[in-house]
Design an enzyme around this catalytic site. Structure first.
Site, mmCIF file in Angstrom:
data_model
loop_
_atom_site.group_PDB
_atom_site.id
_atom_site.type_symbol
_atom_site.label_atom_id
_atom_site.label_comp_id
_atom_site.label_asym_id
_atom_site.label_seq_id
_atom_site.Cartn_x
_atom_site.Cartn_y
_atom_site.Cartn_z
ATOM 1 N N GLY A 359 0.820 -1.196 0.000
ATOM 2 C CA GLY A 359 0.000 0.000 0.000
ATOM 3 C C GLY A 359 0.858 1.251 0.000
ATOM 4 O O GLY A 359 2.087 1.189 -0.007
ATOM 5 N N CYS A 360 0.224 2.408 0.048
ATOM 6 C CA CYS A 360 0.984 3.657 0.013
ATOM 7 C C CYS A 360 1.760 3.880 1.298
ATOM 8 O O CYS A 360 2.703 4.673 1.342
ATOM 9 C CB CYS A 360 0.061 4.841 -0.263
ATOM 10 S SG CYS A 360 -1.177 5.111 1.013
#
Length: 385
Positions: A359-360
């Site tokens: 994910g980010c």
């Protein structure tokens, strides 16, 4: 009478005059500077030396070759460039003639790493990067745990009584975070800072470096070295380090000398900052604080925690077959990237379908929302969270 003797006598009388004016006979600190080896030439050393003399906070001791300006300072002449300068520096530190020194490209033993200091561009805040050269351990995760202790030591020695600590989001960050949380639970006084991003937490994003979200940023030395170069010279095209206080003092459990590092590309402002940093560390009694912090950390089972981070040889086991595929929309974060596949395997063995992802904010394990709580519990029990 030589110019060196004249200047030394003059300095003695100036110190006596200052003592009479202030009513204090406290001995002035002496900080050394090895002046040979810069890629930018000797003028940057000269400029930094005069800038320090203008501040008049401590006595500067030059170590290196003779030059047309060195006789205006206390000067220890050397003949074999850096090799002889290192020897003289170590001798002066050992005998207490100087209380710290700034030098180029010094090789510390394993177990010692340096804590640099930068100025963040967003708000102009000073932040310590732990660490920037050397290595606290050959094991990366163990080194980062020790780097956190070293960063706290540097912060306290420079007057930050309660430094906040964050861990840069690099490989091993979550493992290091768990280790430091355990160290805190065992009684070591570590204050975790908070990311300024919406998801918060002690694991830092790039934005947090720019804004100075914490006092001490923990990372591996290679990453720290890169950060120092970027923060110090991003306005100069990289050939001349303009900002910050250099790569900092070598710190380790059995190391007491106040030796601060600069780069061959460090310009006069950084050399001046490094000398001020060394002075602050000497005034703050770096060796005393280092000894006290390591005693406290060892009482909180630092060594046992570090032992738990050593790689374990595991006999080959057949990989669990994946359960029937499900829609996975729930994210479980906080798992180290190097352990993602093992974490997924733990869930597969319990017949919970899971996938790894990025994910980010970093690595994640994806599961069906119906299994989120049970999956998280299993991963906590297995030591991945």
């Amino acid at each position: 009478m030589s110019n060196h003797v004249k200047n030394t006598v003059k300095k003695v009388f100036e110190d006596l005059a200052d003592a009479i004016d202030t009513g204090s006979m406290e001995k002035r600190l002496k900080i050394g500077l090895t002046i040979d080896g810069s890629e930018l030439g000797p003028d940057v050393m000269k400029e930094a030396a005069y800038a320090i003399r203008k501040k008049n906070l401590f006595d500067l001791v030059l170590i290196g070759d003779d030059a047309d300006w060195t006789d205006e300072f206390i000067h220890v002449s050397t003949t074999d460039c850096q090799k002889d300068a290192y020897s003289k520096m170590e001798e002066l530190l050992e005998t207490g003639e100087i209380q710290g020194c700034v030098t180029l490209h010094y090789n510390f033993p394993i177990g010692v790493s340096t804590v640099g200091r930068i100025v963040t561009p967003a708000f102009g805040k000073e932040v310590l990067i732990a660490t920037t050269t050397g290595t606290a351990s050959a094991n990366r995760n163990e080194a980062m745990v020790l780097n956190a202790v070293n960063g706290i030591i540097a912060a306290k020695a420079t007057g930050i009584t309660h430094p906040t600590v964050g861990i840069l989001n690099v490989d091993g960050a979550r493992t290091v975070e768990r280790a430091l949380v355990t160290l805190k639970k065992n009684g070591y006084d570590i204050i975790f800072g908070e990311s300024r991003r919406a998801d918060g937490g002690a694991v830092l994003r790039g934005n947090d470096l720019l804004t100075g979200a914490v006092d001490v940023v923990v990372c591996d030395s290679l990453t720290g070295n890169l950060l120092m170069k970027l923060f110090s010279s991003f306005n100069s095209g990289g050939s001349y380090e303009v900002l910050g206080s250099g790569y900092g003092p070598g710190i380790g459990e059995n190391h007491s000398a106040n030796i601060c590092i600069i780069s061959r590309a460090s310009g006069a402002p950084v050399i001046t900052g490094a000398l001020m940093y060394a002075y602050e560390l000497a005034r703050g009694q770096l060796p005393k604080i280092s000894q006290a912090e390591y005693q406290q950390a060892n009482s909180a089972k630092l060594k046992q925690i570090c032992e738990s981070l050593q790689p374990v040889v595991i006999e080959h086991q057949a990989k669990a077959a994946a359960p029937e595929k499900e829609v996975v929309t729930s994210e479980i974060s906080g798992i180290d990237v190097m352990e993602l596949d093992d974490a997924v395997a733990v869930l597969w063995k319990e017949n919970i379908y899971a996938e790894s992802g990025m994910g980010c904010t970093g690595p994640i394990v994806l599961v069906n929302e119906a299994h989120y709580e049970s999956a998280r519990t299993l991963l906590e029990q297995a030591g991945y969270l």
